[in-house]
Design an enzyme around this catalytic site. Sequence first.
Site, mmCIF file in Angstrom:
data_model
loop_
_atom_site.group_PDB
_atom_site.id
_atom_site.type_symbol
_atom_site.label_atom_id
_atom_site.label_comp_id
_atom_site.label_asym_id
_atom_site.label_seq_id
_atom_site.Cartn_x
_atom_site.Cartn_y
_atom_site.Cartn_z
ATOM 1 N N HIS A 1 0.795 -1.234 0.000
ATOM 2 C CA HIS A 1 0.000 0.000 0.000
ATOM 3 C C HIS A 1 0.828 1.286 0.000
ATOM 4 C CE1 HIS A 1 0.916 -0.052 4.291
ATOM 5 N NE2 HIS A 1 0.530 1.195 4.367
HETATM 6 N N1 UDP Z 1 -3.996 -5.194 8.818
HETATM 7 C C1 UDP Z 1 -5.270 -5.711 8.990
HETATM 8 N N2 UDP Z 1 -5.947 -6.131 7.869
HETATM 9 C C2 UDP Z 1 -5.413 -6.079 6.633
HETATM 10 C C3 UDP Z 1 -4.096 -5.567 6.469
HETATM 11 C C4 UDP Z 1 -3.425 -5.116 7.592
HETATM 12 O O1 UDP Z 1 -5.777 -5.779 10.104
HETATM 13 O O2 UDP Z 1 -6.089 -6.465 5.669
HETATM 14 C C5 UDP Z 1 -3.272 -4.737 10.019
HETATM 15 C C6 UDP Z 1 -1.928 -5.367 10.209
HETATM 16 O O3 UDP Z 1 -2.058 -6.625 10.840
HETATM 17 C C7 UDP Z 1 -1.237 -4.339 11.074
HETATM 18 C C8 UDP Z 1 -1.796 -3.028 10.536
HETATM 19 O O4 UDP Z 1 -3.000 -3.354 9.862
HETATM 20 O O5 UDP Z 1 -1.602 -4.484 12.423
HETATM 21 C C9 UDP Z 1 -0.820 -2.378 9.587
HETATM 22 O O6 UDP Z 1 -1.442 -1.322 8.953
HETATM 23 P P1 UDP Z 1 -0.970 -0.759 7.529
HETATM 24 O O7 UDP Z 1 -0.242 -1.813 6.805
HETATM 25 O O8 UDP Z 1 -2.192 -0.169 6.891
HETATM 26 O O9 UDP Z 1 -0.058 0.487 7.906
HETATM 27 P P2 UDP Z 1 1.478 0.644 8.367
HETATM 28 O O10 UDP Z 1 1.722 -0.301 9.494
HETATM 29 O O11 UDP Z 1 2.352 0.409 7.170
HETATM 30 O O12 UDP Z 1 1.552 2.070 8.826
#
Ligand code: UDP
Length: 392
Positions: A234
């Site tokens: 993403h």
């Molecule tokens: N996550 C979730 N469902 C999904 C994809 C990710 O619950 O379909 C959770 C994942 O387990 C983690 C969090 O979302 O706890 C990560 O968020 P994201 O990847 O959107 O953002 P980042 O961590 O890169 O800021």
Amino acid sequence: MKVVSVVGARPQFIKLAVVSRAMAAAGDEAQIAETIIHTGQHFDPEMSEVFFDELGIPQPHYNLGVASLGHGAMTGRMLQAIEELLVELAPDWVVVYGDTNSTLAGALAAAKLQIPLAHVEAGVRSFNRAMPEEINRVLADHACDLLLCPSPTARDNLQAEGFTPGPDLRAGWPAQAGAEPYRQDIRRNHPLAVLVGDVMYDAALYHAERGRHASRMLAALGLEPGGYCLATVHRQENTDQPGRLSDIFTALAELADDHPVVTPLHPRTRARLAAAGRLAEVQKRLRVIDPVGYGDMAVLEKNAGLIITDSGGVQREAFFYARPCLTLRRETEWVELLGAGHVLAPGGAKAIVESARRMFGRRPEVDPGPGPYGDGTAGEKIVRLLVGARLV
Ligand code: UDP
């Protein structure tokens, strides 16, 4: 004590759940009244509502409905609306989380009103200013009074930027802290960087203990434990560069000839694939699903033969669950993971496929000692700091 939490995006809801629960657990004695402002940045039910329901987060008191705009318009509208609310609410602390436009808007609004500001996940750096997240976190940190660091690296980064390094609370409280609440003086104009550990680790432990990871996901998708790849994509640097997006999905499609590749598709990535005319083909080759809830995601992560991701949270969860992780980035903020079964994949499709094939099913050798991210009580430490910190 009045606390305003500002959130807006999926990973922030997960972090907020930990801190909010710790505030509630602090009990009547601590007299914490939390107000949640949801900026509206993530608005799809499966990117927002589902987390409030599943993780038991109190319903936001305010939803600003600011979404689907360019960075400037989004951040500006949030800033204006948050400022108006903060004037009315007059909290003792504003708490912001992570690295999104909501983080930056909340931080600026609080700092300009001279309301004490704390940042959960402070000091995280990629040293890549092309990432909007890097700009958001650097600016938010520099507006803060209390910087709550998830890892030693994060605190070191802040020290290098001139912040006063505070205690390492991962293993508990300094002996001199004595009775509750923990007292911590912060000199005005000298923000303090305290190492509390990673609230994402708190979340992983808390939900594992409560059996929330029970899920029918594997059966529903016909997957064998250890027999599939889990992929999430993403980050703007991957979705918004057509060549890079194409490389990643070409590689995932090739890997799908070896093992099923499950992809809970982020709305932005879905839109970019559709615009590139590749969505139908990708859906044919991969197990494309809508974004899933926290518990379902944990089950998919724990049972994956390999995790392929550009997500900061998913990288750490791969580590918590001892899964190999191929990170679709040139660099990572979570450098301590590179020695623990994590490999960066900056290259083209061929390189991604080769690394993934090499790593599939290889359980990383993780140091059994206390991890860099604390002991799963970062949320409680954050709350004790908010209660006990004084700006002097
Ligand atoms: N996550 C979730 N469902 C999904 C994809 C990710 O619950 O379909 C959770 C994942 O387990 C983690 C969090 O979302 O706890 C990560 O968020 P994201 O990847 O959107 O953002 P980042 O961590 O890169 O800021």
